[in-house]
Design an enzyme around this catalytic site. Structure first.
Site, mmCIF file in Angstrom:
data_model
loop_
_atom_site.group_PDB
_atom_site.id
_atom_site.type_symbol
_atom_site.label_atom_id
_atom_site.label_comp_id
_atom_site.label_asym_id
_atom_site.label_seq_id
_atom_site.Cartn_x
_atom_site.Cartn_y
_atom_site.Cartn_z
ATOM 1 C CG HIS A 62 32.273 111.881 42.364
ATOM 2 N ND1 HIS A 62 31.748 111.589 43.601
ATOM 3 C CD2 HIS A 62 31.860 110.865 41.535
ATOM 4 C CE1 HIS A 62 31.042 110.459 43.534
ATOM 5 N NE2 HIS A 62 31.090 110.019 42.296
ATOM 6 C CB CYS A 116 29.447 109.845 38.511
ATOM 7 S SG CYS A 116 30.097 108.585 39.610
#
Length: 344
Positions: free
Chosen positions: A242, A130
């Site tokens: 994130h 990710c």
């Protein structure tokens, strides 16, 4: 005739997001099948305005299925992806199991869609980590113009990257702080509520964690093996999205304004960068969005041809589910696969 798509790990965070995104983007599927372990059999998951009953993976026949979106972890993928691929179904795997296999393409469609061409060797395509996905989306357009020599990245990764239990632990610990209950850490090595943890995945012999190694290795495979990259990966008390602080050294001169213009035109990127008006992205604002957001673009005076960026993206979407669906769209749009007739 549309495609038949199976989601393995349909009850997990990423599996549910895959179902949402398939529906949102109008993927040309005549049938979507939700699969998981036997203990989840009969559980219902949402697909648009429909409810799908989860079937057990070990009892499912893939011979008439065109695409399998795999989000059940590396151990399951190692066992099942080759079996599924052998039945002619293309597996798009979200785990780390196949990312470093030379015969498996590692794809971020905005960055290296052409590399998908070798997928028939194993009928497996890998989704990147990710953190890597959002990083390379931001790096690629700049690399094309000024050639990246070196990258220093620090990640600020949300707890959803570690699964639903990690999200539950952040919630439970946060509540415990306010009511003065004991803080219990089970998913993380340290307390995560009102804290940060410089440790994601296992430590390796060189002192880096495996998460940090993944970002380094995957960026080289996807973007350019000549790029030097070092990473520090940190878990933060954020539920979704994130963030990354990225320092880049280029071979050729590039100004912050030039970088803004390049990134504004780049696929998958959305620049929000006006410090005078406090316009920059945060994880909260990026959640639920498809873009890789880029803010705080500025020149680094300590090196020649240097820039700093702040990069944020929803890790459940671009970092996982969205990227997998985009890979499936590449297969369809480039006519690399055709819907198969139902097996006799």
């Amino acid at each position: 005739m549309g495609y038949k798509v199976a989601i393995v790990g349909a009850t997990g965070n990423v599996g549910r997001e895959m179902l949402n995104i398939l529906d949102e983007r109008g993927f040309p599927a005549d049938e979507v099948v939700a699969l998981a372990s036997r203990r989840s059999q009969g559980t219902e998951v949402s697909f648009g305005d429909r409810r799908l009953k989860v079937r057990p993976l070990d009892q499912y026949d893939f011979s008439d299925t065109d695409i399998c979106l795999m989000s059940a972890g590396g151990t399951i993928s190692k066992e099942w992806s080759p079996r599924i691929g052998a039945q002619g179904c293309v597996v798009i795997d979200n785990s780390s199991a196949w990312r470093y296999d030379a015969e498996v393409p590692l794809i971020v469609p905005e960055v290296n869609a052409d590399a998908i061409s070798g997928f028939r060797k194993k009928n497996i395509i890998a989704n990147p980590n990710c953190s890597t996905a959002q990083l390379v989306v931001a790096l690629k357009p700049l690399h094309d113009v000024a050639t990246i020599k070196r990258v220093v990245v620090s990640t600020y990764q949300s707890v959803s990257g570690a699964g639903k239990e990690a999200m539950d632990e952040l919630f439970t610990q946060t509540r415990a702080v306010f009511v003065n209950d004991p803080i219990v850490s089970e998913k993380f090595t340290k307390r995560i509520a009102f804290n940060i943890i410089p440790h994601i995945d296992v430590f390796m012999e060189d002192g880096y964690t495996k998460e940090e190694w993944k970002v380094m290795a995957e960026t080289k495979k996807i973007l350019d093996p000549k790029i030097k990259l070092t990473c520090t990966a940190v878990r933060v008390p954020v539920f979704i999205s994130h963030s990354e602080s990225v320092n880049i050294e280029f071979e050729k001169p590039i100004t912050a304004e030039e970088a803004r213009d390049i990134l504004r035109e780049a696929p998958g990127c959305l620049v929000i960068d006006n410090p005078e008006e406090n316009q920059y992205i945060t994880p909260y604002e990026a959640t639920g969005e498809d873009a890789t957001f880029i803010s705080r673009i500025r020149e680094d005076a300590t090196i020649e041809n240097g820039l700093n960026l702040w990069v944020v993206s929803d890790n459940l979407r671009k970092g996982a589910a969205l990227n997998a669906v985009q890979i499936a769209e590449v297969l369809v749009n480039r006519k690399l696969i055709q819907p198969r007739k139902k097996a006799a």
